[in-house]
Design a protein around this motif. Sequence first.
Motif, PDB file in Angstrom:
ATOM      1  N   TRP A 201       0.761  -1.089  -0.028  1.00 26.45           N
ATOM      2  CA  TRP A 201      -0.046  -0.085   0.081  1.00 26.45           C
ATOM      3  C   TRP A 201       1.045   1.269   0.087  1.00 26.45           C
ATOM      4  O   TRP A 201       1.961   1.407   0.894  1.00 26.45           O
ATOM      5  CB  TRP A 201      -0.898   0.118   1.112  1.00 26.45           C
ATOM      6  CG  TRP A 201      -1.777   1.205   1.478  1.00 26.45           C
ATOM      7  CD1 TRP A 201      -1.781   2.160   2.753  1.00 26.45           C
ATOM      8  CD2 TRP A 201      -2.530   1.700   0.641  1.00 26.45           C
ATOM      9  NE1 TRP A 201      -2.619   3.052   2.460  1.00 26.45           N
ATOM     10  CE2 TRP A 201      -3.169   3.219   1.319  1.00 26.45           C
ATOM     11  CE3 TRP A 201      -2.940   1.714  -0.939  1.00 26.45           C
ATOM     12  CZ2 TRP A 201      -4.070   4.036   0.739  1.00 26.45           C
ATOM     13  CZ3 TRP A 201      -3.792   2.598  -1.379  1.00 26.45           C
ATOM     14  CH2 TRP A 201      -4.472   3.681  -0.623  1.00 26.45           C
ATOM     15  N   ARG A 202       0.582   2.098  -0.868  1.00 24.57           N
ATOM     16  CA  ARG A 202       1.446   3.325  -1.123  1.00 24.57           C
ATOM     17  C   ARG A 202       2.918   2.885  -1.204  1.00 24.57           C
ATOM     18  O   ARG A 202       3.931   3.704  -0.883  1.00 24.57           O
ATOM     19  CB  ARG A 202       1.010   4.325   0.026  1.00 24.57           C
ATOM     20  CG  ARG A 202      -0.314   4.608  -0.260  1.00 24.57           C
ATOM     21  CD  ARG A 202      -0.742   6.076   0.572  1.00 24.57           C
ATOM     22  NE  ARG A 202      -1.826   6.620  -0.044  1.00 24.57           N
ATOM     23  CZ  ARG A 202      -2.269   7.720   0.348  1.00 24.57           C
ATOM     24  NH1 ARG A 202      -1.988   8.105   1.636  1.00 24.57           N
ATOM     25  NH2 ARG A 202      -3.582   8.292   0.135  1.00 24.57           N
ATOM     26  N   ALA A 203       3.401   1.834  -1.779  1.00 24.29           N
ATOM     27  CA  ALA A 203       4.833   1.606  -1.976  1.00 24.29           C
ATOM     28  C   ALA A 203       5.568   1.754  -0.728  1.00 24.29           C
ATOM     29  O   ALA A 203       6.665   1.864  -1.050  1.00 24.29           O
ATOM     30  CB  ALA A 203       5.196   2.314  -3.028  1.00 24.29           C
ATOM     31  N   ASP A 204       4.748   1.446   0.233  1.00 21.01           N
ATOM     32  CA  ASP A 204       5.685   1.397   1.742  1.00 21.01           C
ATOM     33  C   ASP A 204       5.735  -0.006   2.329  1.00 21.01           C
ATOM     34  O   ASP A 204       4.508  -0.450   2.456  1.00 21.01           O
ATOM     35  CB  ASP A 204       4.855   2.557   2.559  1.00 21.01           C
ATOM     36  CG  ASP A 204       5.598   2.699   3.912  1.00 21.01           C
ATOM     37  OD1 ASP A 204       6.325   1.821   3.978  1.00 21.01           O
ATOM     38  OD2 ASP A 204       5.324   3.580   4.329  1.00 21.01           O
ATOM     39  N   GLN A 205       6.849  -0.475   2.408  1.00 22.78           N
ATOM     40  CA  GLN A 205       6.971  -1.751   2.947  1.00 22.78           C
ATOM     41  C   GLN A 205       6.490  -2.060   4.280  1.00 22.78           C
ATOM     42  O   GLN A 205       6.347  -3.087   4.750  1.00 22.78           O
ATOM     43  CB  GLN A 205       8.650  -2.213   2.593  1.00 22.78           C
ATOM     44  CG  GLN A 205       8.965  -2.548   1.147  1.00 22.78           C
ATOM     45  CD  GLN A 205      10.425  -2.914   1.257  1.00 22.78           C
ATOM     46  OE1 GLN A 205      11.118  -3.242   2.146  1.00 22.78           O
ATOM     47  NE2 GLN A 205      11.291  -2.827   0.101  1.00 22.78           N
ATOM     48  N   THR A 206       6.297  -0.954   4.811  1.00 23.26           N
ATOM     49  CA  THR A 206       5.705  -1.208   6.378  1.00 23.26           C
ATOM     50  C   THR A 206       4.189  -1.255   6.410  1.00 23.26           C
ATOM     51  O   THR A 206       3.586  -1.633   7.473  1.00 23.26           O
ATOM     52  CB  THR A 206       6.468   0.161   7.312  1.00 23.26           C
ATOM     53  OG1 THR A 206       5.616   1.359   6.679  1.00 23.26           O
ATOM     54  CG2 THR A 206       7.628   0.194   7.138  1.00 23.26           C
ATOM     55  N   LYS A 207       3.690  -0.967   5.261  1.00 21.46           N
ATOM     56  CA  LYS A 207       2.304  -1.008   5.270  1.00 21.46           C
ATOM     57  C   LYS A 207       1.759  -2.485   4.541  1.00 21.46           C
ATOM     58  O   LYS A 207       2.703  -3.426   4.204  1.00 21.46           O
ATOM     59  CB  LYS A 207       1.747  -0.054   4.592  1.00 21.46           C
ATOM     60  CG  LYS A 207       2.131   1.390   5.024  1.00 21.46           C
ATOM     61  CD  LYS A 207       1.299   2.251   4.482  1.00 21.46           C
ATOM     62  CE  LYS A 207       1.815   3.802   5.041  1.00 21.46           C
ATOM     63  NZ  LYS A 207       1.095   4.953   4.414  1.00 21.46           N
TER      64      LYS A 207
END
Length: 636
Positions: A201-207
């Motif tokens: 999600w939104r190119a964020d690996q923490t998501k």
Amino acid sequence: MINITFPDGTIKAFENSPTGSDVAKSISEGLARNCVAMELNGNLVDLHSEITQDSQIRLITTKDKEALEILRHSAAHVMAQAILHLYKDAKLTIGPVVEDGFYYDIDMEPVSEDDFPKIEAEMKKIIKAKLPLERKLVSKSEAAEFYKNEPYKLEMISDLEDGTISFYEQGDFTDLCRGPHVPHTGFVKAFKLMKVSGAYWRADQTKAQLQRIYGTAFFDKKELKAYLHFLEEAKKRNHRKLGTALDLFSFHEEAPGMAFFHAKGMDVWNALLDYWREEHRAAGYVETKTPIMLNRDLWERSGHWENYRENMYVSSIDDFEYAIKPMNCPGGMLLYGLKPHSYKDLPIRAGEVGLVHRHELSGVLSGLFRVRAFHQDDAHIFMTPDQIQDEILGVLKLTERIYSTFGLGFHLELSTRPEKSIGSDEQWEMATEGLRAALDAYGAEYKINEGDGAFYGPKIDVHIKDALGRTWQCGTVQLDMSLPERFDLTYIGKDGEKHRPIMIHRVVYGSIERFFGILVEHFAGKFPLWMAPVQAIVLPMNDELVSYANEVKQSLEKEGLRTEVDDRTESLKKKVRDAQLNYIPLILTIGGKEKDSGTLSVRTLDGKVKYGVTHKDFLDQVLAHIKERKQELDMF
């Protein structure tokens, strides 16, 4: 009364506020059936939109270039609706149009291509229902209330400015969307789901990790069929697959993004460079070579340290910082500056096949198409201002000549000053107009890309077209008045005074590695005879003829032909088949009859066979064919 003005200047009056559909129907039912949307006073909107004042409109039909993007956007909504029918816990995020199709990122249970048939079946039901896609405007607070149980949509709404927000409804499905869309789902007549992958999600690996489902859509089933055929053909031509099968090159974990060329690959490589050198010598170029590593002072002087540092590999040696060159230009500046020059020396055309390194992120590496180490067929042309047009024309004609040898068409684009640049306004204006004048004199059509030039100057980009109709940007011509100033390069003019030379940076192949990969796919591994890694293979019909076959091989190699002997104890049929699978252009069969008569049986890849060809006739035809660098093997 509402007056509607069409692109041809025709004006039509309506008593009440018409929709785009009303306008289309007033012209003809056939037009209305093929209308997708409309351009209203310069903005793309749905056909359902009302026209409330005098306006200029352009009706968008299935034949217009904008229509396919609108269709694919609507197809993404159809797919999302189908998935929500089948997977009740799925949560939608975004579903944009991309090149050749669309995708939707969805938080849902893992799916695979095995699940596509049931999703497509549900999509067909929605399409058959011809559900209208209707736009609704709501306030931001109403939108947030509607999506209170949809965390991703709610997050997107919170990022929007206050004001009205548009939704699109189709039956039991509602999505947050700007539009426009086709009038109803029945327009999505030809579609196919293509692949699924993971995406954050939104190119964020923490998501959250989402399911990204790709699809494509067309207005016509024939167009979809042609596109799928194109994909199959492209898959067969994949240069990484053919590179392995034909033993041309490989990649290894020990050097990510850096190609290893095998012996056969080097035969192709050397054929490309031999041709490059021949054409450049004929065009008045000299060849130079500069070091692969140069110190930081040089890169600061050139402007690369400030403008390109994040892409450079650096090292510290004897307490000094060095960088492996990402470009060849600064070394070429040093060579020019070694001695004084007169206007009589110019133009100087200096070419260099230089090995450069650029730090690319691992995620963008792609076979030979995107690497970290590659060779550029650079040339730097130093000239007087009055030589600009002739030199650029010379580059364009040389580029055309080289590309035509490979059967590559091309088009031209002029890229102007980017936001991040060096040099004065006056220099940029002069350089840009110099390129524009040369293009006008060349006579080919070209498009302008505002703000897409190099940081040191405007450029002409040359986009080639391969056998599948795909375009690739390879050649470039860049006019630079900044680097000669930074390196204080001069020449003595007719007036006896020092003047600053104008410089052209240019490449034809571009990255030779990338051009190599393009040619593998362009020719589908079946290189023209002059390029083929193995040009001829000799097939003895039995073990007793192996010795004679090797004599034939040696005689051909003395004349410069790259030749092999297949001395395996296999049937002739299998040897021929294996040679064809390796795309060897000339397959020479040796039997007792050929040995006794001193002739050859010659088979070409198109299946033609000619018997009783003398060695002299064979060599005369083959060597003449190679010398001319023909594409088609039209002899025998």
